[in-house]
Design an enzyme around this catalytic site. Structure first.
Site, PDB file in Angstrom:
ATOM      1  NE  ARG A 111      -3.921   0.601   1.910  1.00 18.64           N
ATOM      2  CZ  ARG A 111      -5.173   0.774   2.372  1.00 18.64           C
ATOM      3  NH1 ARG A 111      -5.403   1.612   3.366  1.00 18.64           N
ATOM      4  NH2 ARG A 111      -6.181   0.119   1.843  1.00 18.64           N
ATOM      5  CG  HIS A 138      -8.453   0.058  -2.944  1.00 19.93           C
ATOM      6  ND1 HIS A 138      -7.666  -1.016  -2.557  1.00 19.93           N
ATOM      7  CD2 HIS A 138      -9.130   0.453  -1.825  1.00 19.93           C
ATOM      8  CE1 HIS A 138      -7.860  -1.242  -1.259  1.00 19.93           C
ATOM      9  NE2 HIS A 138      -8.738  -0.371  -0.804  1.00 19.93           N
ATOM     10  CD  GLN A 141     -13.005  -1.494  -1.085  1.00 18.87           C
ATOM     11  OE1 GLN A 141     -12.248  -1.360  -0.153  1.00 18.87           O
ATOM     12  NE2 GLN A 141     -14.245  -1.946  -0.929  1.00 18.87           N
ATOM     13  CG  ASP A 232     -13.420   6.581  -1.391  1.00 16.27           C
ATOM     14  OD1 ASP A 232     -13.315   6.506  -0.152  1.00 16.27           O
ATOM     15  OD2 ASP A 232     -12.433   6.549  -2.156  1.00 16.27           O
ATOM     16  CB  CYS A 272     -14.137   1.552  -0.171  1.00 18.33           C
ATOM     17  SG  CYS A 272     -13.769   3.310  -0.153  1.00 18.33           S
ATOM     18  NE  ARG A 300     -10.823  -5.049   0.318  1.00 15.96           N
ATOM     19  CZ  ARG A 300      -9.982  -4.074   0.728  1.00 15.96           C
ATOM     20  NH1 ARG A 300     -10.451  -3.008   1.338  1.00 15.96           N
ATOM     21  NH2 ARG A 300      -8.676  -4.149   0.479  1.00 15.96           N
TER      22      ARG A 300
HETATM   23  N1   CP Z   1     -11.395   0.122   2.275  1.00 15.07           N
HETATM   24  C1   CP Z   1     -10.117   0.045   2.720  1.00 15.07           C
HETATM   25  O1   CP Z   1      -9.180  -0.208   1.967  1.00 15.07           O
HETATM   26  O2   CP Z   1     -10.013   0.250   4.049  1.00 15.07           O
HETATM   27  P1   CP Z   1      -8.633   0.396   4.865  1.00 15.07           P
HETATM   28  O3   CP Z   1      -8.022   1.713   4.446  1.00 15.07           O
HETATM   29  O4   CP Z   1      -9.065   0.391   6.289  1.00 15.07           O
HETATM   30  O5   CP Z   1      -7.745  -0.751   4.510  1.00 15.07           O
HETATM   31  N1  NVA Z   2      -9.908   6.936  -1.629  1.00 13.67           N
HETATM   32  C1  NVA Z   2      -9.575   6.489  -0.305  1.00 13.67           C
HETATM   33  C2  NVA Z   2      -9.842   5.028  -0.180  1.00 13.67           C
HETATM   34  C3  NVA Z   2      -9.562   4.447   1.175  1.00 13.67           C
HETATM   35  C4  NVA Z   2      -9.825   2.991   1.246  1.00 13.67           C
HETATM   36  C5  NVA Z   2      -8.131   6.817   0.005  1.00 13.67           C
HETATM   37  O1  NVA Z   2      -7.278   6.642  -0.882  1.00 13.67           O
HETATM   38  O2  NVA Z   2      -7.852   7.240   1.125  1.00 13.67           O
END
Ligand code: CP
Ligand code: NVA
Length: 315
Positions: A111, A138, A141, A232, A272, A300
């Protein structure tokens, strides 16, 4: 062409998953179907003592924990690495870190901010690399989101998902994954927050079975006839300093009951998470009967278990 669960487990063996565009229609549907089988208990996979390395440069609840639990259910373990507690934080080059971690781990989930960084990990690592969120995409997701939609409405091809909000990572993966699965995806966003033109073009070129991938400024138009309405946060990780400015830009892009009333009968609500009630989604909609948000979060776990099993060649 890859179709069916067994074929997916073989076809994805040793592969990376950096983008929703990395898997064909058959492979993507196969992953979703395998996740469904793992969830229902119809299939069990034990990979023996394999190890997943998590390299997360941003916060995470769902992705981190669901990867850890998925790995445990496959009989394996996870090492949770963070740049601040490894030599990465002191400037050790990625090309060295990726090669060393490949000697200890069987798969890596990363990540980070730039998509190029995960592309670089995949280049240097000798084990599969999975995208656990970048600023661009993502993809794990999106797999969970379309599993959730399939559970509610059946066959995905021909369904419509409306996404209301920022046209960034989550929206990009929904467009690409939706296109691959034959789902119509409509993105409604304020001017200046549209998905990247290159991603839109790529999604349209991947679109199966006549799926329409559209970008518009009108939320009501986007949700009309949609089976799923998705949102989101307005300010993603790394954009916290833009929160106030974004609250102004996104005013009018809240998924509230008035908007849901314009979607198809039986439409579900997806997010999400994490959510900001009163911003991108009302508390009422978040807690409504139409919400599948917590099933989506659970999914997930199942899709990542399917993905881990597949890239590690688990039959
Ligand atoms: N939706 C998602 O990726 O959540 P986190 O940021 O908690 O992993
Ligand atoms: N768009 C958000 C998604 C989090 C799961 C971010 O990147 O923070």
């Amino acid at each position: 062409m890859v179709t069916g669960v067994a074929a997916v487990l073989t076809a994805l063996s040793g592969r990376d998953y950096l983008s929703s565009a990395d898997c064909s229609a058959g492979e993507t549907q196969g992953l979703i179907d395998l996740a469904h089988q793992l969830k229902s208990g119809d299939r069990r996979i034990d990979l023996g003592n394999r190890v997943l390395g998590l390299i997360f440069s941003k916060a995470s609840t769902r992705t981190r924990v669901s990867f850890q639990v998925a790995m445990a259910r496959l009989g394996g373990q996870t090492v949770d690495l963070h740049p601040s507690v490894t030599q990465l934080g002191r400037g050790e080059p990625l090309q060295d870190t990726a090669r060393v971690l490949s000697r200890y781990c069987d798969v890596l989930a990363v990540r980070t901010f730039a998509q190029q960084e995960i592309v670089d990990y995949a280049y240097w690592a000798t084990v599969p690399v999975l995208n656990a969120l970048t600023d661009l995409e993502h993809p794990c997701q999106a797999l969970a989101d379309f599993l959730t939609m399939q559970e509610s409405h059946g066959d995905l091809a021909g369904q419509t998902l409306a996404y209301i909000g920022d046209g960034n990572n989550v929206a990009h993966s929904l467009m690409l994954c939706g296109a691959v699965l034959g789902v119509n995806v409509r993105i409604a966003c304020p001017e200046g927050f549209e998905p990247l033109p290159g991603v839109l073009e790529q999604a349209r070129s991947l679109a199966q079975q006549g799926a329409q991938i559209e970008v518009m400024a009108d939320s009501a138009q986007a949700v009309r006839g949609a089976q799923a309405v998705y949102t989101d946060v307005w300010a993603s990780m790394g954009q916290e300093q833009e929160q106030a400015e974004r609250e102004q830009a996104f005013a009018g892009f809240c998924v509230d009951q008035a908007l849901m009333d314009q979607a198809a009968k039986g439409a579900i609500v997806l997010h999400c998470l994490p959510a900001h009630r009163g911003e991108e989604i009302s508390a009422e909609v978040m807690e409504s009967a139409a919400s599948r948000i917590f099933d989506q979060a659970e999914n997930r776990l199942h899709v990542q278990q399917a993905l881990l099993a597949s890239v590690m060649g688990g039959l």
